[in-house]
Design a protein around this motif. Structure first.
Motif, PDB file in Angstrom:
ATOM      1  N   GLU A  45     -13.831  26.218 -31.228  1.00  0.00           N
ATOM      2  CA  GLU A  45     -12.730  27.302 -30.196  1.00  0.00           C
ATOM      3  C   GLU A  45     -12.482  28.637 -31.613  1.00  0.00           C
ATOM      4  O   GLU A  45     -11.558  28.246 -32.290  1.00  0.00           O
ATOM      5  CB  GLU A  45     -11.510  26.838 -29.656  1.00  0.00           C
ATOM      6  CG  GLU A  45     -11.853  25.885 -28.637  1.00  0.00           C
ATOM      7  CD  GLU A  45     -10.771  24.810 -27.426  1.00  0.00           C
ATOM      8  OE1 GLU A  45      -9.950  24.995 -28.720  1.00  0.00           O
ATOM      9  OE2 GLU A  45     -11.366  24.936 -26.583  1.00  0.00           O
ATOM     10  N   VAL A  48     -17.515  30.813 -28.880  1.00  0.00           N
ATOM     11  CA  VAL A  48     -18.584  32.541 -28.813  1.00  0.00           C
ATOM     12  C   VAL A  48     -19.382  32.372 -27.722  1.00  0.00           C
ATOM     13  O   VAL A  48     -20.505  31.561 -28.289  1.00  0.00           O
ATOM     14  CB  VAL A  48     -18.381  33.144 -30.298  1.00  0.00           C
ATOM     15  CG1 VAL A  48     -19.227  34.233 -30.554  1.00  0.00           C
ATOM     16  CG2 VAL A  48     -16.988  32.776 -31.073  1.00  0.00           C
ATOM     17  N   VAL A  49     -20.281  33.603 -27.444  1.00  0.00           N
ATOM     18  CA  VAL A  49     -22.037  33.163 -27.089  1.00  0.00           C
ATOM     19  C   VAL A  49     -22.769  33.763 -27.984  1.00  0.00           C
ATOM     20  O   VAL A  49     -23.088  34.286 -29.052  1.00  0.00           O
ATOM     21  CB  VAL A  49     -21.956  34.854 -26.375  1.00  0.00           C
ATOM     22  CG1 VAL A  49     -23.290  35.363 -25.571  1.00  0.00           C
ATOM     23  CG2 VAL A  49     -20.615  34.889 -24.866  1.00  0.00           C
ATOM     24  N   GLN A 107     -19.706  34.831 -21.643  1.00  0.00           N
ATOM     25  CA  GLN A 107     -17.543  34.476 -22.243  1.00  0.00           C
ATOM     26  C   GLN A 107     -17.308  34.245 -20.431  1.00  0.00           C
ATOM     27  O   GLN A 107     -17.811  34.760 -19.375  1.00  0.00           O
ATOM     28  CB  GLN A 107     -17.497  35.782 -22.586  1.00  0.00           C
ATOM     29  CG  GLN A 107     -16.050  35.025 -23.080  1.00  0.00           C
ATOM     30  CD  GLN A 107     -16.643  34.461 -24.317  1.00  0.00           C
ATOM     31  OE1 GLN A 107     -17.257  34.523 -24.821  1.00  0.00           O
ATOM     32  NE2 GLN A 107     -14.808  33.945 -24.945  1.00  0.00           N
ATOM     33  N   THR A 108     -17.652  33.072 -20.050  1.00  0.00           N
ATOM     34  CA  THR A 108     -16.336  32.386 -19.573  1.00  0.00           C
ATOM     35  C   THR A 108     -15.802  31.156 -19.192  1.00  0.00           C
ATOM     36  O   THR A 108     -15.791  30.577 -19.728  1.00  0.00           O
ATOM     37  CB  THR A 108     -17.404  32.481 -18.332  1.00  0.00           C
ATOM     38  OG1 THR A 108     -16.882  32.029 -16.286  1.00  0.00           O
ATOM     39  CG2 THR A 108     -18.293  30.659 -18.293  1.00  0.00           C
ATOM     40  N   THR A 109     -14.803  30.619 -18.134  1.00  0.00           N
ATOM     41  CA  THR A 109     -13.804  29.557 -17.998  1.00  0.00           C
ATOM     42  C   THR A 109     -15.029  28.309 -17.831  1.00  0.00           C
ATOM     43  O   THR A 109     -15.710  28.764 -16.937  1.00  0.00           O
ATOM     44  CB  THR A 109     -12.631  29.721 -17.368  1.00  0.00           C
ATOM     45  OG1 THR A 109     -12.295  30.791 -17.589  1.00  0.00           O
ATOM     46  CG2 THR A 109     -12.047  28.042 -16.901  1.00  0.00           C
ATOM     47  N   PRO A 131     -12.353  29.930 -22.673  1.00  0.00           N
ATOM     48  CA  PRO A 131     -13.069  29.991 -23.694  1.00  0.00           C
ATOM     49  C   PRO A 131     -12.854  30.575 -25.255  1.00  0.00           C
ATOM     50  O   PRO A 131     -13.224  30.145 -26.619  1.00  0.00           O
ATOM     51  CB  PRO A 131     -14.288  30.869 -23.368  1.00  0.00           C
ATOM     52  CG  PRO A 131     -13.376  31.928 -22.599  1.00  0.00           C
ATOM     53  CD  PRO A 131     -13.163  30.958 -21.919  1.00  0.00           C
ATOM     54  N   ALA A 132     -11.060  31.181 -24.683  1.00  0.00           N
ATOM     55  CA  ALA A 132     -10.805  31.647 -26.346  1.00  0.00           C
ATOM     56  C   ALA A 132      -9.400  30.494 -26.314  1.00  0.00           C
ATOM     57  O   ALA A 132      -8.937  30.758 -27.370  1.00  0.00           O
ATOM     58  CB  ALA A 132      -9.667  32.949 -25.649  1.00  0.00           C
TER      59      ALA A 132
END
Length: 136
Positions: A45, A48-49, A107-109, A131-132
């Motif tokens: 974590e 990253v795409v 980039q998504t949950t 994702p963050a």
């Protein structure tokens, strides 16, 4: 000199360990009359795409790592309407630790739906991973 390095190492670990803990979701479950702790998150974590990541799963019961779950559990990645099922593999040198590698394309949950059986008891457990990383 040696004591100074040990103290510095302990200080560094005490700083890093909470960061790891915040990035993963901890949940306790009673399955078949036995208590299990699941720790679930994303490898590396923040996600990253187009970069290698994966589902990180660690399972203990009474503080003891639970082994063999790569044979009985799978994970379904859910991103909006899209779904994909992956197999778990063991993490070398870490008992009770499993991973399922993937490469995110947006980039998504993500929801990690862990399903299968533990000691013959059916389980179906969703975990949502931002994702963050998770924020306390």
């Amino acid at each position: 000199m040696k004591v100074t390095k040990i103290v510095a190492g302990i200080a560094l670990l005490s700083f890093i360990a909470p960061l790891y803990a915040l990035a993963h979701e901890h949940q306790d479950f009673t399955i078949g009359g036995k208590n299990y702790e699941f720790v679930v998150g994303s490898l590396g974590e923040p996600v990253v795409v187009d970069d290698k990541t994966g589902v990180d799963l660690r399972v203990t019961s009474g503080g003891t790592p639970v082994e063999g779950l790569e044979q009985t559990l799978k994970v379904e990645l859910i991103a909006g309407e899209k779904k994909k099922t992956l197999d778990f593999t063991t993490v070398y040198g870490s008992k009770g630790a499993y991973k399922a590698i993937f490469f995110p394309t947006v980039q998504t949950t993500l929801t990690y739906r862990i399903f299968g059986t533990i000691n013959g008891v059916a389980v179906d457990l969703p975990f949502t991973c931002n994702p963050a990383g998770h924020v306390a």
